[in-house]
Design a protein around this motif. Structure first.
Motif, PDB file in Angstrom:
ATOM      1  N   THR A   1       4.790   7.897   9.016  1.00 30.51           N
ATOM      2  CA  THR A   1       4.309   8.355   7.714  1.00 30.51           C
ATOM      3  C   THR A   1       4.415   7.274   6.650  1.00 30.51           C
ATOM      4  OG1 THR A   1       6.509   9.239   7.296  1.00 30.51           O
ATOM      5  CG2 THR A   1       4.826  10.781   8.112  1.00 30.51           C
ATOM      6  N   GLU A   2       5.449   6.426   6.794  1.00 30.50           N
ATOM      7  CA  GLU A   2       5.667   5.449   5.720  1.00 30.50           C
ATOM      8  C   GLU A   2       6.348   4.216   6.281  1.00 30.50           C
ATOM      9  OE1 GLU A   2       7.125   6.390   1.402  1.00 30.50           O
ATOM     10  OE2 GLU A   2       8.868   5.699   2.560  1.00 30.50           O
ATOM     11  N   ILE A   3       6.075   3.091   5.643  1.00 30.72           N
ATOM     12  CA  ILE A   3       6.751   1.849   5.998  1.00 30.72           C
ATOM     13  C   ILE A   3       7.466   1.367   4.739  1.00 30.72           C
ATOM     14  CG2 ILE A   3       6.434  -0.561   6.706  1.00 30.72           C
ATOM     15  CD1 ILE A   3       3.843   1.900   7.764  1.00 30.72           C
ATOM     16  N   GLU A   4       8.763   1.124   4.905  1.00 31.52           N
ATOM     17  CA  GLU A   4       9.590   0.753   3.758  1.00 31.52           C
ATOM     18  C   GLU A   4      10.112  -0.662   3.996  1.00 31.52           C
ATOM     19  OE1 GLU A   4      13.040   3.182   3.595  1.00 31.52           O
ATOM     20  OE2 GLU A   4      13.877   2.165   1.844  1.00 31.52           O
ATOM     21  N   ALA A   5      10.130  -1.470   2.941  1.00 31.44           N
ATOM     22  CA  ALA A   5      10.579  -2.861   3.123  1.00 31.44           C
ATOM     23  C   ALA A   5      11.706  -3.177   2.146  1.00 31.44           C
ATOM     24  CB  ALA A   5       9.407  -3.811   2.919  1.00 31.44           C
ATOM     25  N   PRO A   6      12.946  -3.241   2.603  1.00 37.58           N
ATOM     26  CA  PRO A   6      14.075  -3.470   1.699  1.00 37.58           C
ATOM     27  C   PRO A   6      14.230  -4.925   1.239  1.00 37.58           C
ATOM     28  CG  PRO A   6      14.783  -2.476   3.793  1.00 37.58           C
ATOM     29  CD  PRO A   6      13.393  -2.940   3.966  1.00 37.58           C
ATOM     30  N   PHE A   7      13.820  -5.865   2.071  1.00 37.81           N
ATOM     31  CA  PHE A   7      14.051  -7.263   1.720  1.00 37.81           C
ATOM     32  C   PHE A   7      13.086  -7.701   0.627  1.00 37.81           C
ATOM     33  CE2 PHE A   7      13.767 -11.938   2.801  1.00 37.81           C
ATOM     34  CZ  PHE A   7      15.042 -12.242   2.360  1.00 37.81           C
TER      35      PHE A   7
ATOM     36  N   GLY B   1      -2.422  11.943   0.752  1.00 40.89           N
ATOM     37  CA  GLY B   1      -1.122  11.488   0.251  1.00 40.89           C
ATOM     38  C   GLY B   1      -0.403  10.462   1.105  1.00 40.89           C
ATOM     39  N   LEU B   2      -1.056   9.921   2.115  1.00 46.09           N
ATOM     40  CA  LEU B   2      -0.374   8.898   2.922  1.00 46.09           C
ATOM     41  C   LEU B   2      -0.998   7.520   2.740  1.00 46.09           C
ATOM     42  CD1 LEU B   2       0.431  10.739   6.289  1.00 46.09           C
ATOM     43  CD2 LEU B   2       1.964  10.197   4.393  1.00 46.09           C
ATOM     44  N   ASN B   3      -1.752   7.391   1.662  1.00 42.85           N
ATOM     45  CA  ASN B   3      -2.443   6.135   1.396  1.00 42.85           C
ATOM     46  C   ASN B   3      -1.950   5.612   0.045  1.00 42.85           C
ATOM     47  OD1 ASN B   3      -4.243   4.164   0.649  1.00 42.85           O
ATOM     48  ND2 ASN B   3      -6.084   5.401   0.931  1.00 42.85           N
ATOM     49  N   TYR B   4      -0.896   4.813   0.044  1.00 42.57           N
ATOM     50  CA  TYR B   4      -0.336   4.313  -1.225  1.00 42.57           C
ATOM     51  C   TYR B   4       0.466   3.044  -1.000  1.00 42.57           C
ATOM     52  CZ  TYR B   4       3.730   6.684   0.741  1.00 42.57           C
ATOM     53  OH  TYR B   4       4.733   7.084   1.581  1.00 42.57           O
ATOM     54  N   ILE B   5       0.544   2.275  -2.064  1.00 40.47           N
ATOM     55  CA  ILE B   5       1.475   1.137  -2.097  1.00 40.47           C
ATOM     56  C   ILE B   5       2.373   1.395  -3.294  1.00 40.47           C
ATOM     57  CG2 ILE B   5       1.690  -1.361  -2.400  1.00 40.47           C
ATOM     58  CD1 ILE B   5      -1.204  -1.573  -1.315  1.00 40.47           C
TER      59      ILE B   5
ATOM     60  N   ILE C   1       5.025   1.761   1.619  1.00 41.19           N
ATOM     61  CA  ILE C   1       3.575   1.810   1.870  1.00 41.19           C
ATOM     62  C   ILE C   1       3.272   2.999   2.778  1.00 41.19           C
ATOM     63  CG2 ILE C   1       1.595   0.577   2.835  1.00 41.19           C
ATOM     64  CD1 ILE C   1       2.969  -2.033   2.192  1.00 41.19           C
ATOM     65  N   GLY C   2       2.319   3.807   2.355  1.00 42.71           N
ATOM     66  CA  GLY C   2       1.908   4.953   3.170  1.00 42.71           C
ATOM     67  C   GLY C   2       1.268   4.469   4.465  1.00 42.71           C
ATOM     68  N   ALA C   3       1.523   5.193   5.537  1.00 45.13           N
ATOM     69  CA  ALA C   3       1.053   4.736   6.854  1.00 45.13           C
ATOM     70  C   ALA C   3      -0.465   4.635   6.931  1.00 45.13           C
ATOM     71  CB  ALA C   3       1.558   5.679   7.938  1.00 45.13           C
ATOM     72  N   LEU C   4      -1.178   5.417   6.105  1.00 43.51           N
ATOM     73  CA  LEU C   4      -2.636   5.410   6.187  1.00 43.51           C
ATOM     74  C   LEU C   4      -3.284   4.451   5.192  1.00 43.51           C
ATOM     75  CD1 LEU C   4      -3.334   9.205   6.764  1.00 43.51           C
ATOM     76  CD2 LEU C   4      -3.317   7.357   8.435  1.00 43.51           C
ATOM     77  N   THR C   5      -2.498   3.586   4.602  1.00 41.63           N
ATOM     78  CA  THR C   5      -3.057   2.586   3.693  1.00 41.63           C
ATOM     79  C   THR C   5      -3.847   1.565   4.506  1.00 41.63           C
ATOM     80  OG1 THR C   5      -1.064   2.873   2.396  1.00 41.63           O
ATOM     81  CG2 THR C   5      -2.459   0.985   1.838  1.00 41.63           C
ATOM     82  N   THR C   6      -5.070   1.276   4.057  1.00 44.92           N
ATOM     83  CA  THR C   6      -5.892   0.363   4.861  1.00 44.92           C
ATOM     84  C   THR C   6      -5.397  -1.080   4.728  1.00 44.92           C
ATOM     85  OG1 THR C   6      -7.470  -0.085   3.102  1.00 44.92           O
ATOM     86  CG2 THR C   6      -7.991   1.765   4.562  1.00 44.92           C
TER      87      THR C   6
END
Lengths: 761, 326
Positions: free
Chosen positions: B215-221, B57-61, B71-76
């Motif tokens: 766990t996650e990277i979030e991009a507001p811009f 569950g940590l692999n997502y866009i 984006i999930g932290a484990l997304t390649t």
């Protein structure tokens, strides 16, 4: 011809592609211990105390060796005769260490992990000694001595090559152009890190190793361990390339020492880091050249000198001599002089690397020639066409002697057996679409980027050595070729078999090879120096002729036809006048009392009247980004005169591979030392830059395929030449594009931008 | 290579409990492209390696019109580089992910791992004593700083932050979601990557504590235009000597909002507010791009051997700005 000149599939191809090939690291006996080497953290130090007891106490450790265990026979001889400053000998392990990474001790243990752990438990007390890393500093007065002998100039006197009188020639010149050119140290970086397995059995030593010279290894191991040569067996395994750098026996000697002490087989190798830092570098050099010219563009004198950084061991006299060969012989000139100082330093060891000193020397000479052409207002290609050495050789008078003409002579008056350099220039210029530029760099701009073309030539010895071969023709009509040549990736095994098969009149598939095992294969020179096709090719050819002669004698009796009337083709012996009058080859063999034919030959290849050299001309087009200095190679054409091509696909591979290595050397590769500690700064492939596939342009390899009258089936050398002119061709193209002359390798974007900015301001 | 215990984490909580149990002796592996190298080089010597890749569950866009990009932290990195939607709407990130190292490394490496990687300075790699290896010295100051040295100063360690994606994320105002036994925290990327910082006695390139994981990277811009330009000595498998990320909201040629971040030249993704302010509410031109480049590099204080990075960064920034106008 039936077999020579065809791109038969290489005999190593299937093994290598399928993963079946066994390289030195794959050669692992179940019982073998694992070895690891402790390396010096100092560039120059004396070991005051070394305590291995804690390492030895570690469970699983089976042997630890230090200089106390080293055999008393030196690896490299010293010289006691030098007054007050004897040249120090070098042993398998030494009390004095002379570069960061020099071997201090070694451990054999049950596992690699235990061996590594044990290294950390060896206590060493060093007394650091003064050191010198740079070659020019090393030969300056007062420098710390690396090996004693009163000087750091290896051999204690410079290499001197002289033809005519350079000073007198210079005095006749209307114009003298000079330049100083620097080249960096770099690592050959074979894909395969070298490994070795050593086993002792009843006082006899067997070594399996990544080797390009099984007889050379055998002789060195026998000398060091005080054994008769016959008590040492060296077996060469598949090699993941050597490029010359595996021309060393020290790893094998330390491994054998461990195996002797442990009473067990030991396997030891280099890590990638060790291979990069201590796997024998290309010599860093500084070369100064002065060229004297008449106004018409003829050369009156070439005066040159080089200093080469060889590290502390195995001084590269051959590297210096080869550097000087190009400088003194590529252009027609009655007066030429070269002085080469091979400098001992406390840098890691430099060794043989494809081309030896030739890439360094050609970078200097061929850069200078472009500068000369600019000064004279002559197109650089035109200047070369007028001045390059002709088939008749350099001016002078040569009295043929009993011995062979050297491969790299300095004297004039000796013609070449073949020299198609003029044709190389013609062909290359046509392929690249050369545009004459008599007025110097064109500085063409296309869409905001500079574009330029450059070229450079090369001359290279075709190696002349001793080699021998045995050919056995069996009753089933097939044959075996026995030789001590290594397959270092260049395709040697395949082409030697091609030459034997062609001579015997057999198909390629009907000849098998047995190679590089001192127990079963006869002596050959080391697989080096662009020697194999020529020298060992002749040995294979003559051994096959010997066998053929015996077959035809027998067939002559059976067919009642004079042997001079007989021929062999596709395994059938027949009368030329009546092809239906024939016998299968195997049938002829079975009619001999011993049911076998053994042909053999030992050759000392060469000529008493001619120089046998190869030639090449490289042309390239580059694009330079004026805002970042980035160089993009757009086109590359490499034309070679290497006699007849034995196997075109292999030969093209040699050219493309050599050019890629040359591009890395010209544009990015650089291995440097921290000046304060002498430690290599570049131990990983992220910082040691070699070109990736995506960085390599399309390379067009061209072989003139003009037979040489002396070589086997007309073949000459090809192995090293393709690397030789690359750096100069690139430097000349960058200069044509930008007007900026970079005299120091590698030609990085940073240097180009700095030079462009300096010119603007 | 040393021996260590390897634990496949089954969930975030499981990973956190192992980390708490081993304390500073544990290291997390989110792709391994950074960590395994350091273990083999004896730069880090963990007792235990916690494999995060087994956490589901940590692999997502996650990309919807309403929400911020997540984006999930484990997304390649490959998945990010190849995402058509990211290429279209966040090309700065897709481009940055696509020029990391080599395809093999992008297939293994993850976004979380990429922004948490440590410096690649050759003095650290090759066993020289330095702040990161327990010494009290940085060789980059007087030594060979051509590849790895900052031109914007630094605290103790002068090695630049090597990540491509962190530079792109900084140009998207990214926020890093971090889980720990104390719950979740969200850190702006400038706080998450502030330059080298002592955390739990280690000089780190990021501010994760030993018991925390991304766990996650979030991009507001949400830029209308964005791009990432990287200069390296090779076309593939190479770190940036300099790079630049630009993202902007451009309407009718007017630059309403803009983010300019430089990579490869500082110990963190270096955002230039000076350059940004020159562009706001303007139309781009050669002269303005040049002025922005000058402004961005004005604070530069190169080390002995890396002055080249200044020229190079100006060129890259000018080209990036002009490319968005095309």
């Amino acid at each position: 011809m039936q077999v020579v000149g065809r791109s038969v599939t290489r005999i190593d191809a299937h093994d290598k592609i399928s993963g079946g090939a066994r390289y030195s690291a794959d050669y692992l006996e179940g019982e073998a211990l694992q070895g690891k080497t402790l390396r010096s953290p100092y560039p120059h130090a004396e070991i005051l105390r070394i305590d291995t007891s804690k390492a030895e106490a570690l469970p699983g450790v089976r042997a630890v060796v230090t200089f106390h265990d080293a055999p008393e026979n030196p690896f490299e001889e010293g010289d006691e005769s030098v007054p007050d400053s004897p040249v120090q000998p070098v042993y398998v392990l030494n009390r004095v260490v002379r570069h960061v990474g020099d071997e201090v001790a070694a451990v054999a243990a049950d596992t690699l992990e235990i061996a590594e752990e044990a290294l950390g438990k060896i206590e060493v007390e060093y007394k650091p000694l003064p050191f010198v890393l740079d070659a020019e500093a090393a030969v300056a007065p007062g420098a710390p001595l690396v090996r004693g002998g009163g000087t750091n100039v290896a051999g204690r006197t410079p290499i001197l090559l002289e033809r005519g009188d350079a000073a007198a020639g210079m005095a006749q010149a209307d114009l003298v152009v000079e330049g100083t050119y620097r080249t960096q140290a770099t690592s050959p970086l074979s894909l395969e890190p070298r490994y070795c397995l050593a086993r002792w059995e009843s006082g006899r030593l067997t070594v399996w190793k990544s080797s390009r010279n099984v007889y050379g290894d055998r002789s060195r191991l026998a000398r060091v361990f005080g054994l008769p040569h016959e008590s040492v067996r060296v077996i060469g395994l598949y090699m993941g390339a050597g490029f010359g750098s595996k021309d060393e026996t020290r790893l094998a000697a330390i491994t054998a020492l461990l195996a002797q002490k442990a009473g067990r087989s030991v396997r030891m190798g280099y890590t990638r880091e060790e291979e990069l830092a201590f796997g024998r570098w290309r010599h860093a050099t500084v070369t100064r050249i002065r060229m004297g010219l008449k106004r018409d563009g003829s050369i009156t004198a070439i005066d040159s000198s080089s200093v080469l950084n060889t590290g502390p061991y195995s001084p590269g006299f051959g590297v210096g001599a080869r550097l000087g060969h190009g400088l003194t012989y590529l252009y027609t000139c009655p007066n030429a002089r070269f002085e080469g100082k091979v400098a001992f330093t406390n840098s890691p060891v430099a060794g043989s690397y494809r081309g030896l000193g030739a890439p360094q020397g050609h970078f200097a000479l061929e850069s200078l020639v472009d500068e000369v052409a600019e000064r004279l207002g002559i197109d650089p290609l035109e200047f070369r066409k007028r001045n390059h050495v002709r088939p008749e050789g350099q001016p002078g008078h040569y009295q043929p002697k009993e011995e062979l003409v050297p491969a790299q002579p300095i004297e004039g008056g000796i013609p070449f057996s073949s020299n198609f350099l003029a044709e190389c220039l013609e062909e290359g210029a046509k392929r690249i679409g050369w545009k004459p530029r008599p007025h110097g760099p064109r500085k063409l701009k296309v869409k905001g980027k500079y574009r330029g073309m450059g070229m450079a030539c090369c001359i290279y010895k075709t190696g002349q050595s001793n080699s021998s071969a045995v050919v056995k023709v069996k009753a089933d009509g097939t044959a075996e070729l026995f030789m001590s040549i290594m397959e270092i990736g260049q395709g040697a095994w395949t082409i030697l078999i091609q030459i034997a098969a062609e001579t015997l009149g057999l198909s390629f598939d009907d000849v098998k090879g047995v190679f590089a095992d001192t127990e079963t294969t006869p002596f050959s020179h080391s697989t080096s120096g662009s020697t194999t096709t020529f020298t060992s090719g002749l040995a294979a050819l003559q051994a096959a002729e010997d066998a053929k002669h015996q077959i035809l004698e027998t067939a002559s009796r059976l067919l009642e036809v004079d042997s001079s009337e007989l021929e062999i083709r596709d395994g059938v012996v027949f009368a030329r006048s009546d092809p239906d009058h024939h016998l299968p080859l195997g049938h002829v063999v079975t009619r001999r009392e011993n049911r076998v034919v053994v042909g053999q030959a030992s050759v000392r290849a060469g000529s008493k009247t001619h120089i046998i050299n190869s030639f090449g001309a490289h042309f390239t087009e580059v694009e330079v980004d004026p805002e970042s200095g980035t160089i993009r190679v757009l086109k590359y054409v490499a034309v070679h005169d290497s006699g007849r091509t034995v196997n075109p696909e292999s030969a093209y591979g040699q050219i493309v591979g050599g050019v890629v290595q040359g591009l890395g050397y010209a544009l990015m590769e650089e291995i440097s030392l921290d000046p304060e500690s002498g430690a290599p700064q570049v131990l990983n492939l992220d910082s040691f830059k070699i070109p990736n596939l995506i960085d390599v342009p399309a390379i067009e390899p061209i072989l003139l395929n003009r037979p040489d009258p002396i070589g086997p089936y007309g073949a000459k050398a090809l192995g090293e030449p393709p690397l030789v002119p690359v750096a100069a061709a690139i430097a000349n193209a960058v200069c044509d594009a930008t007007g900026v002359r970079i005299r120091e390798l590698p030609i990085t974007a940073e240097k180009v931008l700095a030079s462009l900015n300096a010119r603007q301001s | 290579m040393i021996n260590f215990k390897h634990i496949d984490a089954s969930s975030t909580d499981h990973a956190l409990s192992v980390l708490s149990q081993y304390g500073e002796g544990a290291r997390v592996l989110a792709g391994g492209q950074d960590l395994l190298f350091r273990i083999k080089k004896y730069i880090v010597k963990p007792e235990c390696v916690v494999n995060l890749k087994t956490i589901p569950g940590l692999n997502y866009i996650r990309l919807t019109p309403e929400e911020n990009l997540r984006i999930g932290a484990l997304t390649t990195l490959s998945k990010i580089a190849e995402s058509a939607e990211l290429q279209q709407r966040y090309s700065v990130l897709a481009q940055a992910a696509g020029v990391v190292a080599s395809p093999q490394i992008r297939n293994m490496g993850t976004l979380g791992g990429n922004i948490c990687q440590d410096v690649w300075c050759w003095y650290l790699q090759d066993g020289f004593s330095c702040w990161k290896s327990g010494g009290k010295f940085c060789d980059l100051a007087g030594g060979d700083s051509r590849y790895y040295g900052s031109i914007m100063g630094g605290h103790l360690c002068l090695s630049n932050h090597p990540s491509d994606t962190a530079v792109a994320l900084a140009a998207l105002d990214a926020r890093i979601h971090v889980a720990s036994p104390r719950g979740e925290r969200v850190a702006p990327i400038s706080n998450f990557l502030p330059g080298h910082t002592w955390i739990d006695g280690r000089l780190q390139s990021h501010t994760l504590q030993f018991d925390e994981i991304v766990t996650e990277i979030e991009a507001p811009f949400r830029p209308t235009h964005s791009t990432y330009l990287k200069f390296a000595l090779r076309k593939s498998w190479d770190f940036a000597i300099a790079s630049v990320a630009v993202s902007a909201v451009i309407e009718d040629g007017i630059w309403d909002e803009v983010r300019i971040v430089l990579g490869g030249i500082a110990t963190f993704p270096y955002r230039s507010l000076e350059a940004e302010s020159l562009l706001r509410k303007k139309k781009i031109s050669d002269a303005l791009a040049g002025a922005a480049a000058e402004a961005a590099l004005q604070p530069a204080k190169p080390l002995k051997m890396n002055g080249y990075k200044v020229d190079l960064s100006k060129t890259l920034l000018r080209r990036a700005l002009l490319s968005l106008a095309e």
